[in-house]
Design an enzyme around this catalytic site. Structure first.
Site, PDB file in Angstrom:
ATOM      1  N   SER A 296       0.818  -1.227   0.000  1.00 26.07           N
ATOM      2  CA  SER A 296       0.000   0.000   0.000  1.00 26.07           C
ATOM      3  C   SER A 296       0.843   1.264   0.000  1.00 26.07           C
ATOM      4  O   SER A 296       1.904   1.333   0.636  1.00 26.07           O
ATOM      5  CB  SER A 296      -0.877  -0.015   1.252  1.00 26.07           C
ATOM      6  OG  SER A 296      -1.416   1.256   1.484  1.00 26.07           O
TER       7      SER A 296
ATOM      8  N   GLU B  56       0.152   3.631   1.724  1.00 28.66           N
ATOM      9  CA  GLU B  56       0.222   4.064   3.121  1.00 28.66           C
ATOM     10  C   GLU B  56       1.618   3.841   3.695  1.00 28.66           C
ATOM     11  O   GLU B  56       2.002   4.493   4.664  1.00 28.66           O
ATOM     12  CB  GLU B  56      -0.801   3.294   3.962  1.00 28.66           C
ATOM     13  CG  GLU B  56      -2.210   3.809   3.856  1.00 28.66           C
ATOM     14  CD  GLU B  56      -2.386   5.191   4.471  1.00 28.66           C
ATOM     15  OE1 GLU B  56      -2.195   5.337   5.677  1.00 28.66           O
ATOM     16  OE2 GLU B  56      -2.721   6.125   3.724  1.00 28.66           O
TER      17      GLU B  56
ATOM     18  N   TYR C 155      -1.666   0.076  10.746  1.00 28.42           N
ATOM     19  CA  TYR C 155      -1.952  -0.583   9.460  1.00 28.42           C
ATOM     20  C   TYR C 155      -0.736  -0.505   8.547  1.00 28.42           C
ATOM     21  O   TYR C 155      -0.306  -1.519   7.964  1.00 28.42           O
ATOM     22  CB  TYR C 155      -3.157   0.096   8.792  1.00 28.42           C
ATOM     23  CG  TYR C 155      -3.346  -0.280   7.334  1.00 28.42           C
ATOM     24  CD1 TYR C 155      -3.974  -1.459   6.966  1.00 28.42           C
ATOM     25  CD2 TYR C 155      -2.872   0.553   6.313  1.00 28.42           C
ATOM     26  CE1 TYR C 155      -4.137  -1.809   5.625  1.00 28.42           C
ATOM     27  CE2 TYR C 155      -3.024   0.223   4.973  1.00 28.42           C
ATOM     28  CZ  TYR C 155      -3.653  -0.963   4.637  1.00 28.42           C
ATOM     29  OH  TYR C 155      -3.802  -1.305   3.304  1.00 28.42           O
TER      30      TYR C 155
HETATM   31  P1  NDP Z   1     -11.454  -4.760   1.740  1.00 25.64           P
HETATM   32  O1  NDP Z   1     -11.422  -4.233   3.126  1.00 25.64           O
HETATM   33  O2  NDP Z   1     -12.629  -4.432   0.852  1.00 25.64           O
HETATM   34  O3  NDP Z   1     -11.347  -6.371   1.791  1.00 25.64           O
HETATM   35  C1  NDP Z   1     -10.564  -7.008   2.742  1.00 25.64           C
HETATM   36  C2  NDP Z   1     -10.788  -8.499   2.627  1.00 25.64           C
HETATM   37  O4  NDP Z   1      -9.968  -9.168   3.598  1.00 25.64           O
HETATM   38  C3  NDP Z   1     -12.224  -8.974   2.850  1.00 25.64           C
HETATM   39  O5  NDP Z   1     -12.541  -9.978   1.931  1.00 25.64           O
HETATM   40  C4  NDP Z   1     -12.162  -9.549   4.257  1.00 25.64           C
HETATM   41  O6  NDP Z   1     -13.137 -10.537   4.497  1.00 25.64           O
HETATM   42  C5  NDP Z   1     -10.778 -10.173   4.219  1.00 25.64           C
HETATM   43  N1  NDP Z   1     -10.263 -10.492   5.546  1.00 25.64           N
HETATM   44  C6  NDP Z   1     -10.179  -9.679   6.628  1.00 25.64           C
HETATM   45  N2  NDP Z   1      -9.672 -10.340   7.671  1.00 25.64           N
HETATM   46  C7  NDP Z   1      -9.444 -11.611   7.262  1.00 25.64           C
HETATM   47  C8  NDP Z   1      -8.945 -12.761   7.899  1.00 25.64           C
HETATM   48  N3  NDP Z   1      -8.565 -12.756   9.186  1.00 25.64           N
HETATM   49  N4  NDP Z   1      -8.840 -13.897   7.188  1.00 25.64           N
HETATM   50  C9  NDP Z   1      -9.226 -13.942   5.891  1.00 25.64           C
HETATM   51  N5  NDP Z   1      -9.706 -12.868   5.222  1.00 25.64           N
HETATM   52  C10 NDP Z   1      -9.815 -11.717   5.910  1.00 25.64           C
HETATM   53  O7  NDP Z   1     -10.092  -4.304   1.029  1.00 25.64           O
HETATM   54  P2  NDP Z   1      -9.814  -3.899  -0.500  1.00 25.64           P
HETATM   55  O8  NDP Z   1     -10.455  -4.867  -1.396  1.00 25.64           O
HETATM   56  O9  NDP Z   1     -10.054  -2.449  -0.661  1.00 25.64           O
HETATM   57  O10 NDP Z   1      -8.234  -4.076  -0.552  1.00 25.64           O
HETATM   58  C11 NDP Z   1      -7.635  -5.337  -0.862  1.00 25.64           C
HETATM   59  C12 NDP Z   1      -6.224  -5.360  -0.293  1.00 25.64           C
HETATM   60  O11 NDP Z   1      -5.451  -4.313  -0.862  1.00 25.64           O
HETATM   61  C13 NDP Z   1      -6.135  -5.161   1.217  1.00 25.64           C
HETATM   62  O12 NDP Z   1      -5.052  -5.927   1.677  1.00 25.64           O
HETATM   63  C14 NDP Z   1      -5.822  -3.679   1.365  1.00 25.64           C
HETATM   64  O13 NDP Z   1      -5.151  -3.439   2.572  1.00 25.64           O
HETATM   65  C15 NDP Z   1      -4.925  -3.476   0.159  1.00 25.64           C
HETATM   66  N6  NDP Z   1      -4.895  -2.154  -0.406  1.00 25.64           N
HETATM   67  C16 NDP Z   1      -6.069  -1.537  -0.762  1.00 25.64           C
HETATM   68  C17 NDP Z   1      -6.052  -0.318  -1.384  1.00 25.64           C
HETATM   69  C18 NDP Z   1      -7.304   0.383  -1.773  1.00 25.64           C
HETATM   70  O14 NDP Z   1      -7.237   1.584  -2.070  1.00 25.64           O
HETATM   71  N7  NDP Z   1      -8.437  -0.301  -1.841  1.00 25.64           N
HETATM   72  C19 NDP Z   1      -4.764   0.365  -1.703  1.00 25.64           C
HETATM   73  C20 NDP Z   1      -3.584  -0.403  -1.318  1.00 25.64           C
HETATM   74  C21 NDP Z   1      -3.666  -1.611  -0.697  1.00 25.64           C
HETATM   75  P3  NDP Z   1     -14.598 -10.175   5.118  1.00 25.64           P
HETATM   76  O15 NDP Z   1     -15.467  -9.907   3.915  1.00 25.64           O
HETATM   77  O16 NDP Z   1     -14.947 -11.407   5.852  1.00 25.64           O
HETATM   78  O17 NDP Z   1     -14.432  -8.971   5.994  1.00 25.64           O
HETATM   79  P1  GDR Z   2      -6.986   5.624   3.472  1.00 28.61           P
HETATM   80  O1  GDR Z   2      -8.540   5.730   3.077  1.00 28.61           O
HETATM   81  O2  GDR Z   2      -6.772   5.882   4.912  1.00 28.61           O
HETATM   82  O3  GDR Z   2      -6.247   6.471   2.489  1.00 28.61           O
HETATM   83  O4  GDR Z   2      -6.701   4.084   3.234  1.00 28.61           O
HETATM   84  P2  GDR Z   2      -9.751   6.536   3.720  1.00 28.61           P
HETATM   85  O5  GDR Z   2     -10.742   6.682   2.634  1.00 28.61           O
HETATM   86  O6  GDR Z   2     -10.206   5.945   4.995  1.00 28.61           O
HETATM   87  O7  GDR Z   2      -9.105   7.992   4.061  1.00 28.61           O
HETATM   88  C1  GDR Z   2      -8.580   8.839   3.062  1.00 28.61           C
HETATM   89  C2  GDR Z   2      -8.322  10.211   3.646  1.00 28.61           C
HETATM   90  O8  GDR Z   2      -9.573  10.867   3.882  1.00 28.61           O
HETATM   91  C3  GDR Z   2      -9.509  11.504   5.155  1.00 28.61           C
HETATM   92  N1  GDR Z   2     -10.865  11.664   5.688  1.00 28.61           N
HETATM   93  C4  GDR Z   2     -11.707  10.684   6.056  1.00 28.61           C
HETATM   94  N2  GDR Z   2     -11.569   9.339   6.001  1.00 28.61           N
HETATM   95  C5  GDR Z   2     -12.628   8.578   6.409  1.00 28.61           C
HETATM   96  N3  GDR Z   2     -12.529   7.233   6.304  1.00 28.61           N
HETATM   97  N4  GDR Z   2     -13.768   9.120   6.885  1.00 28.61           N
HETATM   98  C6  GDR Z   2     -13.946  10.477   6.974  1.00 28.61           C
HETATM   99  O9  GDR Z   2     -14.981  10.953   7.410  1.00 28.61           O
HETATM  100  C7  GDR Z   2     -12.875  11.301   6.520  1.00 28.61           C
HETATM  101  N5  GDR Z   2     -12.698  12.644   6.421  1.00 28.61           N
HETATM  102  C8  GDR Z   2     -11.485  12.859   5.918  1.00 28.61           C
HETATM  103  C9  GDR Z   2      -8.646  10.568   5.997  1.00 28.61           C
HETATM  104  O10 GDR Z   2      -8.165  11.248   7.151  1.00 28.61           O
HETATM  105  C10 GDR Z   2      -7.577  10.215   4.982  1.00 28.61           C
HETATM  106  O11 GDR Z   2      -6.575  11.194   4.957  1.00 28.61           O
HETATM  107  C11 GDR Z   2      -7.162   3.410   2.080  1.00 28.61           C
HETATM  108  C12 GDR Z   2      -7.406   1.938   2.466  1.00 28.61           C
HETATM  109  O12 GDR Z   2      -8.015   1.275   1.375  1.00 28.61           O
HETATM  110  C13 GDR Z   2      -6.097   1.241   2.797  1.00 28.61           C
HETATM  111  O13 GDR Z   2      -6.336  -0.139   3.005  1.00 28.61           O
HETATM  112  C14 GDR Z   2      -5.151   1.422   1.610  1.00 28.61           C
HETATM  113  O14 GDR Z   2      -3.912   0.820   1.875  1.00 28.61           O
HETATM  114  C15 GDR Z   2      -4.955   2.899   1.331  1.00 28.61           C
HETATM  115  O15 GDR Z   2      -6.211   3.480   1.037  1.00 28.61           O
HETATM  116  C16 GDR Z   2      -4.039   3.151   0.138  1.00 28.61           C
END
Ligand code: NDP
Ligand code: GDR
Length: 327
Positions: free
Chosen positions: A127, A129, A151
């Site tokens: 990520s 992050e 995280y």
């Molecule tokens: P989601 O939060 O939508 O999905 C997370 C998944 O992980 C769900 O299917 C969840 O299952 C599963 N999970 C959680 N805990 C466990 C566990 N203990 N054992 C098995 N499965 C588990 O994430 P995204 O699809 O958005 O992201 C996919 C991956 O990419 C994640 O690792 C995230 O951190 C990473 N990532 C995401 C980004 C983004 O912008 N979306 C950017 C960079 C990295 P359940 O449905 O049961 O909760």
């Molecule tokens: P992020 O996503 O932390 O970048 O992680 P999120 O959408 O939670 O926050 C993005 C930014 O928005 C600001 N923010 C708020 N965020 C949330 N959730 N709710 C609010 O009300 C709000 N107001 C402002 C946050 O402070 C932050 O700066 C996501 C996840 O998908 C991670 O798993 C992944 O790794 C990174 O993106 C890349």
């Protein structure tokens, strides 16, 4: 027919990746953890119309024995480790759980692959992050990391374990350092979906205001449908490697709100309020990726503009909210 195992198959990326790989003719296995809500756990997969084509296997990232069994049974050609506790804000409330699932969970999958399917190609969901308190204005594969949350620290461990297993055991293990990517399937707790859902409710007269945290935070936002293609491309290369995946454009939460509200003919300033409850103990103020390597080596580029992404999300939420009101 190639076999793939996806952890996190029920999440946003798991759904889009399943759709992509099914279309390519893969046999898709998805790791699913037991929950009391099994009837709704495949909601995102249903949205994309792929739920019935996935073979669900029971396991948990924190349970190495379950992963060993699954890897032994499935013997996949490719493994995508997308499972995680992925909500940054919750990682301060549940730091150890986040470390176990997001950090050690990846190590468990790597171990299971090494022991039961060492020929499989492995993808780790790293990520942006991990860049946290950014050390360069545009972050590339060479930019030093500075995690700012439990995280991000857990993801950094998982990232380096992926590199280490590649170098130590010769695993075909790649890590995609993906910047934020969104879609109508984004979890409601993330800011983009919270905004588009709020816009829909306000437009349909169900609420007046939307409370957010830091409006000045900037992110490099792309579409999940585009980003899963980059994951797949990484595993099709002869050599495993690490790639930054991003659009190369950054926008603030405030700008995201402006685009979303104006899509339905409203002004964000009339509806947005701020609430300290949504602030974080340490913030990642700005992220901006440099996707040069993924473009030059894999021929990948982001295909969806921020405006098109926001429009798709708002339209989907308008339909969803209207449906709920009607029923
Ligand atoms: P989601 O939060 O939508 O999905 C997370 C998944 O992980 C769900 O299917 C969840 O299952 C599963 N999970 C959680 N805990 C466990 C566990 N203990 N054992 C098995 N499965 C588990 O994430 P995204 O699809 O958005 O992201 C996919 C991956 O990419 C994640 O690792 C995230 O951190 C990473 N990532 C995401 C980004 C983004 O912008 N979306 C950017 C960079 C990295 P359940 O449905 O049961 O909760
Ligand atoms: P992020 O996503 O932390 O970048 O992680 P999120 O959408 O939670 O926050 C993005 C930014 O928005 C600001 N923010 C708020 N965020 C949330 N959730 N709710 C609010 O009300 C709000 N107001 C402002 C946050 O402070 C932050 O700066 C996501 C996840 O998908 C991670 O798993 C992944 O790794 C990174 O993106 C890349």
């Amino acid at each position: 027919m190639k076999r793939v195992l996806i952890t996190g198959v029920t999440g946003q990326d798991g759904a889009y990746l399943s759709q992509l790989l099914l279309a390519k003719g893969y046999e898709v296995y998805g790791l699913v953890r037991r929950s009391s809500a099994m009837d709704v756990m495949d909601e995102k997969l249903r949205w994309l119309g792929v739920a019935d084509h996935i073979r669900m296997v029971d396991g948990n990232l924190t349970d190495l024995s379950s992963l060993l069994r699954v890897l032994k049974d499935v013997k996949p050609d490719e493994v995508y480790n997308l499972g995680a506790q992925s909500f940054v804000k919750s990682s301060w409330n549940q730091p150890l759980l986040t470390g176990s699932v997001t950090g050690l969970g990846a190590a468990n999958v790597l171990e299971a692959v090494r022991l039961e399917a060492p020929g499989a190609r492995f993808y780790q969901a790293s990520s942006s992050e991990m860049f946290g308190l950014i050390q360069e204005p545009r972050q590339s594969e060479k930019t030093p990391f500075y995690p700012r949350s439990p995280y991000a620290a857990a993801k950094l461990y998982a990232h380096w374990m992926t590199v280490n297993y590649r170098e130590s055991f010769g695993l075909h293990a790649s890590s995609g350092i993906l910047f934020n990517h969104e879609s109508p399937l984004r979890g409601i707790e993330f800011v983009t979906r919270k905004i588009t859902d709020g816009v829909a409710r306000i437009k349909l007269g169900l609420q007046e205001k939307l409370a957010l945290g830091n409006l000045d935070a900037k992110r490099d936002w792309g579409h999940a449908r585009d980003y899963v293609k980059a994951m797949w491309l990484m595993l099709q290369q002869d050599k495993p490697d690490d790639y930054v995946v991003a659009t190369g454009r950054t926008a603030s939460v405030r700008e995201f709100c402006d685009i979303a509200f104006s899509h339905v003919g409203l002004r964000a300033d009339d509806h947005i309020t701020t609430d300290a409850r949504y602030l974080r103990p340490a913030e990642v103020e700005v992220l901006l990726g440099d996707p040069t390597k993924v473009r030059d080596r894999l021929g990948w580029r982001s295909e969806t503009s921020l405006e098109a992404l926001v429009a798709e999300m708002v339209e989907a939420d308008l339909k969803r909210v209207a449906r709920r009101v009607a029923s």
